[in-house]
Design a protein around this motif. Structure first.
Motif, PDB file in Angstrom:
ATOM      1  N   ALA A 159      75.672 -16.014   0.784  1.00  0.00           N
ATOM      2  CA  ALA A 159      74.312 -15.860   0.284  1.00  0.00           C
ATOM      3  C   ALA A 159      74.267 -14.672  -0.670  1.00  0.00           C
ATOM      4  O   ALA A 159      75.022 -13.712  -0.514  1.00  0.00           O
ATOM      5  N   ARG A 199      71.474 -12.059  -2.814  1.00  0.00           N
ATOM      6  CA  ARG A 199      70.115 -11.627  -3.159  1.00  0.00           C
ATOM      7  C   ARG A 199      70.103 -10.590  -4.262  1.00  0.00           C
ATOM      8  O   ARG A 199      69.054 -10.123  -4.671  1.00  0.00           O
ATOM      9  N   ILE A 200      71.315 -10.190  -4.731  1.00  0.00           N
ATOM     10  CA  ILE A 200      71.353  -9.076  -5.681  1.00  0.00           C
ATOM     11  C   ILE A 200      71.710  -9.526  -7.086  1.00  0.00           C
ATOM     12  O   ILE A 200      71.937  -8.696  -7.959  1.00  0.00           O
ATOM     13  N   GLY A 201      71.769 -10.832  -7.304  1.00  0.00           N
ATOM     14  CA  GLY A 201      71.948 -11.319  -8.669  1.00  0.00           C
ATOM     15  C   GLY A 201      73.378 -11.411  -9.144  1.00  0.00           C
ATOM     16  O   GLY A 201      73.655 -11.243 -10.340  1.00  0.00           O
ATOM     17  N   ILE A 212      70.503  -8.669   5.683  1.00  0.00           N
ATOM     18  CA  ILE A 212      69.921  -8.567   4.340  1.00  0.00           C
ATOM     19  C   ILE A 212      68.420  -8.853   4.449  1.00  0.00           C
ATOM     20  O   ILE A 212      67.663  -8.567   3.539  1.00  0.00           O
ATOM     21  N   ILE A 245      76.795 -11.531  -0.044  1.00  0.00           N
ATOM     22  CA  ILE A 245      77.277 -10.589  -1.054  1.00  0.00           C
ATOM     23  C   ILE A 245      76.443  -9.324  -0.949  1.00  0.00           C
ATOM     24  O   ILE A 245      75.223  -9.377  -1.077  1.00  0.00           O
TER      25      ILE A 245
END
Lengths: 101, 101, 101, 101, 101
Positions: free
Chosen positions: A44, A46-48, A66, A79
């Motif tokens: 997964a 979430r930080i691009g 997260i 990640i």
């Protein structure tokens, strides 16, 4: 954590409710010298992170943090950082390559 | 998460109480190119995966979060999504095959 | 979960308090075709599995949820079901063998 | 826990919020005789380990307990000790080498 | 759980606070026949195991439950029992050897 390189995307329409909206990337684990190790995993993000990025991956039960602890979801890899650079003993600098952003 | 292909079913009448009614599928892990890797595992399924489906599997302690956190059960693998498609670097599209629904 | 076959017992008088009275079995992991894979492990059993039984094994942090969550114990493998039968793609039925009950 | 030798640093500017300020080291796992085993991993460090140090590494879901349980973070490896010495059966003393502090 | 044989000690003065006073032993994992498998690990011990003892080892996130759940510590392996004897299918008794107490 393991190091890895983002190599692809995966899409799933039918999935567990908690995962709606979560971006899923295919990652090739690498060692400190950038060589491929082990086999692909899906993490997964979430930080691009994007394809070609070298990343840090957390696996296992802590991956869900997260999100707030009150909102647990069934994921086992995420990640947690995009690697800028690494420095390995013997003084050699290994610059992260293939950044696409 | 790992990718895998559902290859079978397993039935157990005598089991821990928390598992009553939970469908259990046998999964062959695969890599991003669809090749078999590692060995078979058994994963719980709540989203209606069937034999031949390519799926995403969460392993370990977070698997139980397919149920509310107040209701922990002793499982260590769960199908969290049915793969529609994957896109791996070099532009090649790998369409999920053998869908049976 | 992994599949396995119960091959033995292990006894330990001196142990962590939380484990008093817990039956411990030696299990040989097997794949969906019944072939031995990996190496032996020791799993807690509360459902009455016996030598020769084919079983489902949960590993890792979720194993302790055979007990209420308010009563955590340091175990990392537990037998959660006794396999009645498995059905693997290609239509072949693999009947659980060597049942001793 | 595993034993390992610190061989490098890794930097990541873009990362999950909970990881801000956490030092990340690259570690080569070693066995009790100091031989390299397995592949590199990245571990968080709060106790001041440096390149060349032999360390003890905790992996998995318990890694986050270097912080209070109310403050969970998504990490899966942490350095929990710097090895002073080990003593292995047969009486041989293995002094930790390459200390850089 | 895994079976293993205690082969040594490890000392670390500089370590995470939660680990003060915890005895750390080096363990060689073994299979049900006493053969060495896998590589060495370091496990916490509270039950008085010594060099030569055959032991049961819990790994992963449940290891911390040798302490009350309100007191989590970052460990991932613990000795939970000292093996008295094992009995493996085919009737052969494998007596634990090299007991030093």
């Amino acid at each position: 954590m393991r190091m890895g390189k983002v190599i692809g995307n995966v899409w799933a329409t039918r999935k567990e409710d908690g995962l709606a909206g979560l971006k899923l990337l295919i990652v090739q684990p690498i060692d400190a010298y950038g060589s491929n190790i082990q086999t692909h995993l899906v993490a997964a993000d979430r930080i691009g992170a994007g394809i070609g990025d070298e990343v840090l991956i957390t696996s296992g039960g802590a991956s869900r943090f997260i999100l707030p602890k009150e909102n647990p979801i069934p994921i086992d890899a995420v990640i947690i950082g995009i690697i800028d650079s690494t420095e390995v003993k013997r003084g050699e600098i290994h610059e992260s390559s293939d950044r696409n952003d």
